[in-house]
Design a protein around this motif. Structure first.
Motif, short mmCIF file in Angstrom:
data_model
loop_
_atom_site.label_atom_id
_atom_site.label_comp_id
_atom_site.label_asym_id
_atom_site.label_seq_id
_atom_site.Cartn_x
_atom_site.Cartn_y
_atom_site.Cartn_z
N LEU A 204 26.62 35.56 10.80
CA LEU A 204 26.62 35.12 12.20
C LEU A 204 25.60 34.01 12.41
O LEU A 204 25.86 33.04 13.15
N ALA A 205 24.45 34.12 11.78
CA ALA A 205 23.43 33.07 11.88
C ALA A 205 23.92 31.77 11.26
O ALA A 205 23.63 30.67 11.77
N MET A 206 24.68 31.87 10.17
CA MET A 206 25.25 30.66 9.57
C MET A 206 26.23 29.98 10.53
O MET A 206 26.22 28.75 10.67
N ILE A 207 27.06 30.77 11.19
CA ILE A 207 28.02 30.20 12.14
C ILE A 207 27.30 29.55 13.32
O ILE A 207 27.65 28.44 13.75
N ALA A 208 26.27 30.24 13.84
CA ALA A 208 25.52 29.69 14.97
C ALA A 208 24.79 28.41 14.58
O ALA A 208 24.72 27.45 15.37
N SER A 209 24.25 28.37 13.36
CA SER A 209 23.54 27.17 12.90
C SER A 209 24.50 25.98 12.79
O SER A 209 24.17 24.86 13.23
N LEU A 210 25.68 26.20 12.23
CA LEU A 210 26.65 25.11 12.10
C LEU A 210 27.16 24.67 13.47
O LEU A 210 27.35 23.47 13.73
N ARG A 211 27.35 25.63 14.37
CA ARG A 211 27.79 25.28 15.72
C ARG A 211 26.73 24.46 16.44
O ARG A 211 27.06 23.49 17.17
N LEU A 212 25.48 24.81 16.27
CA LEU A 212 24.39 24.05 16.88
C LEU A 212 24.34 22.62 16.35
O LEU A 212 24.10 21.68 17.12
N VAL A 213 24.58 22.46 15.05
CA VAL A 213 24.60 21.11 14.48
C VAL A 213 25.71 20.28 15.11
O VAL A 213 25.52 19.10 15.45
N HIS A 214 26.88 20.88 15.29
CA HIS A 214 27.99 20.15 15.91
C HIS A 214 27.66 19.78 17.36
O HIS A 214 27.98 18.67 17.81
N TRP A 215 27.04 20.68 18.09
CA TRP A 215 26.67 20.39 19.48
C TRP A 215 25.63 19.28 19.56
O TRP A 215 25.72 18.40 20.42
N LEU A 216 24.64 19.32 18.67
CA LEU A 216 23.62 18.27 18.67
C LEU A 216 24.23 16.92 18.30
O LEU A 216 23.86 15.88 18.89
N ALA A 217 25.13 16.92 17.33
CA ALA A 217 25.79 15.66 16.96
C ALA A 217 26.59 15.11 18.13
O ALA A 217 26.58 13.90 18.41
N LEU A 218 27.30 15.99 18.85
CA LEU A 218 28.06 15.54 20.02
C LEU A 218 27.14 15.04 21.12
O LEU A 218 27.44 14.04 21.80
N PHE A 219 25.98 15.70 21.30
CA PHE A 219 25.04 15.28 22.35
C PHE A 219 24.47 13.90 22.05
O PHE A 219 24.46 13.01 22.92
N PHE A 220 24.01 13.69 20.81
CA PHE A 220 23.42 12.39 20.47
C PHE A 220 24.48 11.30 20.45
O PHE A 220 24.18 10.13 20.77
N ARG A 221 25.70 11.64 20.08
CA ARG A 221 26.77 10.65 20.14
C ARG A 221 27.04 10.22 21.58
O ARG A 221 27.27 9.04 21.87
N SER A 222 26.98 11.19 22.50
CA SER A 222 27.18 10.86 23.91
C SER A 222 26.03 10.03 24.44
O SER A 222 26.22 9.09 25.23
N VAL A 223 24.79 10.35 24.01
CA VAL A 223 23.62 9.57 24.46
C VAL A 223 23.71 8.13 23.97
O VAL A 223 23.43 7.17 24.71
N LEU A 224 24.09 7.95 22.70
CA LEU A 224 24.21 6.59 22.17
C LEU A 224 25.31 5.82 22.87
O LEU A 224 25.16 4.62 23.16
N SER A 225 26.43 6.49 23.15
CA SER A 225 27.51 5.81 23.86
C SER A 225 27.09 5.43 25.28
O SER A 225 27.39 4.31 25.76
N PHE A 226 26.33 6.29 25.94
CA PHE A 226 25.86 5.98 27.30
C PHE A 226 24.85 4.85 27.28
O PHE A 226 24.88 3.96 28.16
N SER A 227 23.96 4.84 26.27
CA SER A 227 22.96 3.76 26.20
C SER A 227 23.62 2.42 25.93
O SER A 227 23.19 1.38 26.47
N ARG A 228 24.71 2.40 25.13
CA ARG A 228 25.42 1.14 24.89
C ARG A 228 26.08 0.64 26.17
O ARG A 228 26.04 -0.55 26.49
N ASP A 229 26.67 1.55 26.94
CA ASP A 229 27.30 1.15 28.19
C ASP A 229 26.28 0.61 29.18
O ASP A 229 26.55 -0.37 29.89
N VAL A 230 25.10 1.22 29.22
CA VAL A 230 24.06 0.74 30.14
C VAL A 230 23.54 -0.62 29.72
O VAL A 230 23.30 -1.52 30.54
N SER A 231 23.38 -0.84 28.42
CA SER A 231 22.86 -2.13 27.95
C SER A 231 23.86 -3.24 28.14
O SER A 231 23.47 -4.41 28.31
N GLN A 232 25.15 -2.93 28.14
CA GLN A 232 26.16 -3.97 28.35
C GLN A 232 26.42 -4.25 29.82
O GLN A 232 27.11 -5.21 30.15
#
Length: 234
Positions: A204-232
């Motif tokens: 269960l800890a392995m599943i939660a750890s992998l899920r957290l990695v996916h959520w963090l990747a999605l969060f930082f991808r959204s932040v980078l996409s938002f920062s590009r939109d703001v800079s343009q």
């Protein structure tokens, strides 16, 4: 043993702790097994007990050097989209190839559909499992059974087997991660259910750890996409 102990020590349930009573109940069974093996000049017996503290543990013959015999839980794991799921756990040796059909049906119960492919070890590639997967339209790794199609060449089959083996390395990697990173190889619980629960919590800890990695990747991808939109924005 319990009747004889009750006649000799009437209040043994209050005098002796539980762990000692359990161990006294196991000793006669070990004695009968050892006597049977000695009289029959053999080294094996059914449900052989090798530990007084853990009478549920059985020796598992693996044939690997330098320790051909192992002791402990045997886990049957499956990996779906990177997530690890326990299929079966036992203290005795069992043939994993007999569990493939149950694992596929359990996969259908959990996800609502059958997998498109099953990348399994050679022990799973039996005629029965191949027929089962063929009926459901599932690709089972390994050489195909029956008469070869005209479009299938030796080079194409070998390439497919090699690709399946490379993709299946994820399963072996999950086993290594569970042991090295999450401590699956360091389970010191004495009771049967406690040890199984501890192994399940590690998965269960392995599943939660992998899920957290996916959520963090999605969060930082959204932040980078938002920062590009703001800079343009002019």
């Amino acid at each position: 043993m319990s009747q004889k102990l009750s006649s000799q020590v009437p209040d043994h349930e209050t005098l002796f702790p539980r762990w000692l009573r359990d161990r006294l109940a196991v000793i006669p069974v070990v004695y009968r097994q050892q006597k049977m093996m000695y009289c029959n000049d053999t080294h094996t017996c059914e449900n052989r007990i090798v530990s007084l503290e853990q009478p549920h543990v059985r020796p598992i013959q693996r044939g690997k050097r330098p320790n051909p015999t192992e002791f402990g839980q045997k886990l049957h794991l499956s990996v779906v989209d990177g997530y690890t799921y326990p299929e079966q756990t036992s203290w005795s040796n069992f043939n994993e190839g007999c569990d493939l059909q149950a694992a596929v049906e359990d996969d259908f119960r959990k996800f609502g559909c059958y997998p498109s492919a099953v990348l399994a070890d050679r022990i799973y590639q039996t005629r029965r499992n191949k027929m089962f997967c063929t009926q459901l339209g599932i690709q089972l790794s390994g050489p195909p059974s029956g008469r070869r199609k005209a479009s299938e060449t030796d080079t194409k089959i070998r390439r497919q087997i090699y690709q399946d083996a490379c993709e299946r390395n994820v399963v072996e990697g999950r086993n290594g991660i569970a042991k090295r990173r999450f401590g699956l190889h360091r389970l010191f619980s004495k009771l049967d259910e406690t040890a199984k629960t501890e192994a399940a919590l590690i998965i269960l800890a392995m599943i939660a750890s992998l899920r957290l990695v996916h959520w963090l990747a999605l969060f930082f991808r959204s932040v980078l996409s938002f920062s590009r939109d703001v800079s343009q924005t002019p």
